[in-house]
Structures are given as structure tokens and as C-alpha cells.
Design a protein around this motif. Sequence first.
Motif, PDB file in Angstrom:
ATOM      1  N   ASN A 144      10.308 -11.363  39.269  1.00  0.00           N
ATOM      2  CA  ASN A 144      10.148 -11.024  40.234  1.00  0.00           C
ATOM      3  C   ASN A 144       9.314  -9.649  40.624  1.00  0.00           C
ATOM      4  OD1 ASN A 144      11.638 -13.368  40.711  1.00  0.00           O
ATOM      5  ND2 ASN A 144      13.549 -11.929  41.584  1.00  0.00           N
ATOM      6  N   TYR A 145       9.441  -8.676  39.833  1.00  0.00           N
ATOM      7  CA  TYR A 145       8.970  -7.587  40.181  1.00  0.00           C
ATOM      8  C   TYR A 145       7.590  -7.601  39.578  1.00  0.00           C
ATOM      9  CZ  TYR A 145      12.524  -4.314  42.020  1.00  0.00           C
ATOM     10  OH  TYR A 145      13.417  -3.794  42.865  1.00  0.00           O
ATOM     11  N   LYS A 146       7.230  -8.554  38.294  1.00  0.00           N
ATOM     12  CA  LYS A 146       6.000  -8.545  37.704  1.00  0.00           C
ATOM     13  C   LYS A 146       5.178  -9.214  38.541  1.00  0.00           C
ATOM     14  CE  LYS A 146       7.563  -8.201  32.833  1.00  0.00           C
ATOM     15  NZ  LYS A 146       7.865  -9.062  31.541  1.00  0.00           N
ATOM     16  N   VAL A 147       5.646 -10.529  39.450  1.00  0.00           N
ATOM     17  CA  VAL A 147       4.870 -10.998  40.341  1.00  0.00           C
ATOM     18  C   VAL A 147       4.338 -10.155  41.561  1.00  0.00           C
ATOM     19  CG1 VAL A 147       4.794 -13.019  41.686  1.00  0.00           C
ATOM     20  CG2 VAL A 147       5.749 -13.230  39.339  1.00  0.00           C
ATOM     21  N   ALA A 148       5.375  -9.387  41.866  1.00  0.00           N
ATOM     22  CA  ALA A 148       4.991  -8.708  43.168  1.00  0.00           C
ATOM     23  C   ALA A 148       4.421  -7.385  42.860  1.00  0.00           C
ATOM     24  CB  ALA A 148       6.571  -8.322  43.814  1.00  0.00           C
ATOM     25  N   TYR A 149       4.406  -6.750  41.652  1.00  0.00           N
ATOM     26  CA  TYR A 149       3.927  -5.309  41.699  1.00  0.00           C
ATOM     27  C   TYR A 149       2.931  -5.483  40.500  1.00  0.00           C
ATOM     28  CZ  TYR A 149       7.439  -3.969  45.126  1.00  0.00           C
ATOM     29  OH  TYR A 149       8.257  -3.861  46.066  1.00  0.00           O
ATOM     30  N   GLY A 150       2.829  -6.685  39.650  1.00  0.00           N
ATOM     31  CA  GLY A 150       2.032  -6.243  38.480  1.00  0.00           C
ATOM     32  C   GLY A 150       2.218  -5.458  37.365  1.00  0.00           C
ATOM     33  N   ASN A 151       1.068  -4.413  37.161  1.00  0.00           N
ATOM     34  CA  ASN A 151       1.453  -3.423  36.233  1.00  0.00           C
ATOM     35  C   ASN A 151       2.440  -2.374  36.729  1.00  0.00           C
ATOM     36  OD1 ASN A 151      -0.528  -4.591  34.517  1.00  0.00           O
ATOM     37  ND2 ASN A 151      -2.181  -3.486  35.411  1.00  0.00           N
ATOM     38  N   ALA A 152       2.783  -2.279  37.892  1.00  0.00           N
ATOM     39  CA  ALA A 152       3.469  -1.063  38.453  1.00  0.00           C
ATOM     40  C   ALA A 152       5.093  -1.749  38.413  1.00  0.00           C
ATOM     41  CB  ALA A 152       3.194  -0.835  39.945  1.00  0.00           C
ATOM     42  N   ALA A 153       5.280  -2.760  37.770  1.00  0.00           N
ATOM     43  CA  ALA A 153       6.734  -3.532  38.011  1.00  0.00           C
ATOM     44  C   ALA A 153       7.620  -2.494  37.675  1.00  0.00           C
ATOM     45  CB  ALA A 153       6.626  -4.840  37.534  1.00  0.00           C
ATOM     46  N   ILE A 154       7.595  -1.963  36.290  1.00  0.00           N
ATOM     47  CA  ILE A 154       8.434  -1.115  35.647  1.00  0.00           C
ATOM     48  C   ILE A 154       8.953  -0.070  36.551  1.00  0.00           C
ATOM     49  CG2 ILE A 154       9.303   0.189  33.807  1.00  0.00           C
ATOM     50  CD1 ILE A 154       7.657  -1.719  32.053  1.00  0.00           C
TER      51      ILE A 154
END
Length: 326
Positions: free
Chosen positions: A123-133
Motif C-alpha cells: 500500500n505504501y509503495k503504491v501510494a508513496y513510491g520511493n518515499a514509502a519506507i
Amino acid sequence: MFVSRRLSGRISLVSLAVLAACSTPPPPPPPTPPPVVVPTVRPVPPDNAAEGMSIPTKDEDGKYLTANRGVTSNTALWHVRMALNVAALNCDKYGATARNQYNQLLAVHGPVLKAANAAVDRNYKVAYGNAAIGSRERLNTVVYNFFALPPVIKHFCPVAVAVGAKMLSTPSSQLLLMAPEWLEELEKPFQEFYAAYEDYLRRLAEWQSRFGATVTVIVSPTPLPPPPKPPGEAPPPGWQPSYSSALEANAPPPGDAAGTATSSSSTTVQSLPGDMGANVPSSATVQPLPPSSTGAIVGPPAPARTLPDNSAPPRLEVQPLPTTGE
């Protein structure tokens, strides 16, 4: 006789003088006592919380806004796991149950918890891309600090033990279904604390207006900023959209932007029921129409129409005037 009367008179005067000398005036009445001083008790924060503490604002449902609001089932399950982790680390003074339960949960429901963690990562990778972590770490910090709020620990630990027991007795296949309910149960002591603290601020403001004219008290601290909102549920890898209606299933492919018909060289016509299809053989084929230059669907040519000749100017007929009879 006369001498005795005079003597008795003198004795009477002497007696009166002696009596007057021995008598004392009555004491003055005691002074009026001062009014009883009623001590005014200044309100104190609930559960030994700090003064001037900031609390969240309320959402449209009247609940205090936290990072647990409006989360997906996978996120709710992961927040439940973080809450029970906080209990395992902070509830030892109330016994070792919370810690033992947490270790059992990792062993019993490990695969489901790992799947929920992977879903939240997606979910975070789809929503924030490189800033997911970084985005997820910020939210994790907010959630951990929320459940570790010191004034609420003594109320939170019994609830965490109760939720841990429910989770251990629930099949792994039902964890996602029950996670939102458990998360709300774990958050209840904090919602109650915030309500008590808000009431303390109200009573403190009233005390300040009546008795604290010479005391400066912060009765309305700045509320906490809104917590970061977790992203919504992203589709899993390899997900394909499912058709919700026959109309969508029969729609032209998305690459055909102009909406042109794509068909094979011949299309079989199904026979009609009854007499309507008596004249149409089942093996009849329809030849495709040649594509037009504009890419639009071309139908059969329209029948020829004879148009009037408009090349000559229009002629106006002159009507005779009616006679007046003169």
C-alpha cells in the motif's frame, strides 16, 4: 435612740461603699468570629498526566482523531500487533501475561501477520513510491507512541491482555475480519483518557475565572496536529479487474480509442426464435464493412433522395387585389 439611728445610718453607707468597691463590671461580649475559609481545590490532570498536555481534536463522529481511524483490514491488524507489542514491553508491572501472549501470537498467527505486513508495504509503495519506507516509519512511530502514553498504561494493559486472549482463540483466517473491532477496543482507554483530560481543562478554566486571578494557567493548550493517514488498500501483484456487468465485458478493447469495430472476416449470425428467423439460415455470414477514413463505424449507404433544384431564384406569385365594388 437618736444616736443609734445615726450609727446605723453610717454603717449602711459604709456597707454600700464596701459592696460597690467589691463588685466588678461584666466582661465585654466576645468578638464575632471571622467567616470560615473554604479552601478552593485547583483541578489536577487525570491519572497524574502532565499539565498543559495537548490532546487530539475530534472528528465528525465525535471521536478523537488518531492514526487508527479509517484504516484497511490489513492496516488494522498490523496496528493491533503494534499495540500488543507495546503491551508486551510496558505491562510487566502488571504481570507477564501480555509478554507471553505476544510471543504465542507470533508463533500461532505468524503467516497471517507477515501477509498483513506485506500488504501494508505494498500500500505504501503504491501510494508513496520511493518515499514509502519513510512514510511508513513515521506512522509506526506515531502509533507506538500513542499506545505507550504513560498515563493510560494502567488502563490499557488489562484491555491488551483481553484482546490478546481473543486473538489467540480466533482462527488465523478470521483475523482480518476481527482486526477493526479489536483495534477499536484497544483504543477505548485512550479515548476515555482524552475525554477526561478535556473535562479537566474545562474545570481548570472555570477555577481560573473564579479563584486564579493572580495565577497564570494555560487552560487551552494547542491541540495535537492530525496524525498521518495510512494509505488505502492497493491491488495485489497480478491483479486483473473483474467485469461488473455484461456491458463492461462486451465493451471494445481500451486500445481502440476511436471506437472502431474489430471483427473477423465473417461473423456468424445466430438464428432468431420462431418464424422471425425462418428466412435466415444458421450458416449465413455477414461480411465486414470496409473501414472509413475517419475510423468511425460505417453503416449501409442511405437510399438516394431527389432534392429540388435550387439553382433558379425563387418565384413569387402575385395575387390580384380584391375589388371594392365602386
